[in-house]
Design an enzyme around this catalytic site. Structure first.
Site, mmCIF file in Angstrom:
data_model
loop_
_atom_site.group_PDB
_atom_site.id
_atom_site.type_symbol
_atom_site.label_atom_id
_atom_site.label_comp_id
_atom_site.label_asym_id
_atom_site.label_seq_id
_atom_site.Cartn_x
_atom_site.Cartn_y
_atom_site.Cartn_z
ATOM 1 N N TYR A 1 -10.786 -2.198 -4.127
ATOM 2 C CA TYR A 1 -9.692 -3.312 -4.221
ATOM 3 C C TYR A 1 -9.441 -3.599 -5.669
ATOM 4 O O TYR A 1 -8.144 -3.490 -5.991
ATOM 5 C CB TYR A 1 -10.368 -4.270 -3.488
ATOM 6 C CG TYR A 1 -9.189 -5.553 -3.406
ATOM 7 C CD1 TYR A 1 -8.253 -5.562 -2.176
ATOM 8 C CD2 TYR A 1 -9.301 -6.682 -3.953
ATOM 9 C CE1 TYR A 1 -7.556 -6.617 -2.030
ATOM 10 C CE2 TYR A 1 -8.219 -7.604 -4.112
ATOM 11 C CZ TYR A 1 -7.390 -7.742 -2.893
ATOM 12 O OH TYR A 1 -6.407 -8.575 -2.856
ATOM 13 N N ASP B 1 3.134 1.979 9.166
ATOM 14 C CA ASP B 1 1.797 2.297 8.262
ATOM 15 C C ASP B 1 2.451 2.868 7.086
ATOM 16 O O ASP B 1 3.069 3.843 7.052
ATOM 17 C CB ASP B 1 1.218 3.489 9.002
ATOM 18 C CG ASP B 1 -0.118 4.021 8.274
ATOM 19 O OD1 ASP B 1 -0.160 3.624 7.307
ATOM 20 O OD2 ASP B 1 -0.869 4.612 8.812
ATOM 21 N N ALA C 1 3.687 -8.588 6.481
ATOM 22 C CA ALA C 1 4.273 -9.638 6.664
ATOM 23 C C ALA C 1 4.128 -10.704 7.782
ATOM 24 O O ALA C 1 4.811 -11.529 8.317
ATOM 25 C CB ALA C 1 5.927 -9.715 6.339
ATOM 26 N N ALA D 1 -7.712 -0.384 -7.025
ATOM 27 C CA ALA D 1 -5.997 -0.510 -6.560
ATOM 28 C C ALA D 1 -5.285 -1.425 -7.187
ATOM 29 O O ALA D 1 -4.136 -1.198 -7.369
ATOM 30 C CB ALA D 1 -6.348 -0.595 -4.822
ATOM 31 N N LYS D 2 -5.788 -2.565 -7.150
ATOM 32 C CA LYS D 2 -5.041 -3.805 -7.755
ATOM 33 C C LYS D 2 -4.665 -3.611 -9.208
ATOM 34 O O LYS D 2 -3.796 -3.981 -9.724
ATOM 35 C CB LYS D 2 -5.674 -5.124 -7.465
ATOM 36 C CG LYS D 2 -5.727 -5.572 -6.245
ATOM 37 C CD LYS D 2 -4.206 -5.389 -5.465
ATOM 38 C CE LYS D 2 -4.201 -6.332 -4.208
ATOM 39 N NZ LYS D 2 -3.034 -6.375 -3.350
ATOM 40 N N SER E 1 -3.950 -8.607 -8.030
ATOM 41 C CA SER E 1 -4.892 -9.719 -7.733
ATOM 42 C C SER E 1 -5.542 -9.876 -8.929
ATOM 43 O O SER E 1 -5.762 -9.095 -10.054
ATOM 44 C CB SER E 1 -5.646 -9.217 -6.586
ATOM 45 O OG SER E 1 -7.005 -9.952 -6.696
ATOM 46 N N ARG F 1 1.296 -12.114 8.403
ATOM 47 C CA ARG F 1 0.675 -13.400 8.242
ATOM 48 C C ARG F 1 0.445 -13.525 6.829
ATOM 49 O O ARG F 1 0.811 -12.726 5.904
ATOM 50 C CB ARG F 1 -0.869 -12.983 8.900
ATOM 51 C CG ARG F 1 -1.614 -11.916 8.423
ATOM 52 C CD ARG F 1 -2.816 -11.567 9.384
ATOM 53 N NE ARG F 1 -2.658 -11.320 10.621
ATOM 54 C CZ ARG F 1 -2.303 -10.016 11.107
ATOM 55 N NH1 ARG F 1 -2.034 -9.225 10.124
ATOM 56 N NH2 ARG F 1 -1.967 -9.979 12.307
#
Length: 252
Positions: free
Chosen positions: A153, A62, A13, A156-157, A141, A15
């Site tokens: 990626y 983390d 959070a 993972a998504k 995504s 950015r």
């Protein structure tokens, strides 16, 4: 601030989408735990949430570290109140073609996105089930459908979508919904990094992307924050286990 104020946790959070989401949830009346790897980097988001008249707390965590996640959630519960909304947004990029991708590139992305969402959700769900009400929103995504140079990626998504649907099944009887948002092209530091990786000026990158999007523009973090605001609302109480593609059109 009312004692009945619900507490929301937003990861990643500091950015981008996470920051916009934290600010929007503050506007919606939530107290917000602003979580990121670097607690100091959360200061601007905390200030923006407070400008909306909401309480906010910067939390360095983390999300891939089980002990730190447990400690962070305990701190949030103690300082803000028991969290009943969780937005799993933390993410990193380690893009490369498959034959160039290192073990570390794979492990780092899977760890932050998938393990991170798992650990955060496991920690927060105890507060949701006790309250008999909760909202989980996972950031997937359009890359879940495949994207060159993003095998880690994308995996993972896509994994987050299956994770979301299983959460909906397991937690529904406790009054908890779980949904995923799959953004298309959103103008953030992350997409700017992608443009840099492929050697294209970011403005030109956005213009080219917009030409392929039916609404003829790229998305903004606020577009995603608005969708989160709906999914965590009372109005969305019968929406669960869904993947909402927020991509300016029907295709990724």
């Amino acid at each position: 601030m009312s004692e009945n104020t619900k507490v929301a946790v937003v990861t990643g959070a500091a950015r981008g989408i996470g920051a916009a989401t934290a600010v929007r949830l503050g506007r919606e009346g939530f107290a917000v735990a602003v979580c990121d790897l670097d607690e100091a980097a959360c200061a601007a988001t905390v200030q923006a949430v407070e400008k909306e008249g909401a309480r906010a707390l910067a939390v360095g965590v983390d999300v891939s570290d089980s002990e730190r996640v447990e400690a962070a959630v305990e701190r949030i519960a103690a300082e803000l109140g028991p969290p009943v909304v969780l937005v799993n947004n933390a993410g990193i990029l380690r893009d490369n073609l498959l034959f160039k991708m290192s073990d570390d590139d794979w492990d780092a992305v899977i760890s932050v996105h998938l393990r991170g969402a798992f650990l955060m959700t496991r920690a927060v769900q105890a507060h949701m089930t006790k309250a008999g009400w909760g909202r989980i929103v996972n950031l997937s995504s359009t890359s879940a459908l495949g994207n060159r140079g993003q095998v880690n990626y994308s995996a993972a998504k896509a994994g987050l979508q299956g994770f979301t649907k299983t959460l909906a099944i397991e937690l529904g009887k406790f009054g908890v919904t779980a949904n995923a948002i799959a953004p298309g092209f959103i103008a953030t530091e992350m997409t700017a990094a992608t443009a840099a990786r492929v050697g294209v000026d970011f403005e030109a990158f956005k213009t080219a992307a917009a030409e392929q999007i039916p609404v003829r523009r790229v998305g903004t973090p606020e577009d995603i924050a608005g969708t989160v605001a709906f999914l965590v609302s009372e109005d969305a109480g019968f929406v669960s286990g869904q993947v909402v593609y927020v991509a300016g059109g029907p295709k990724a």
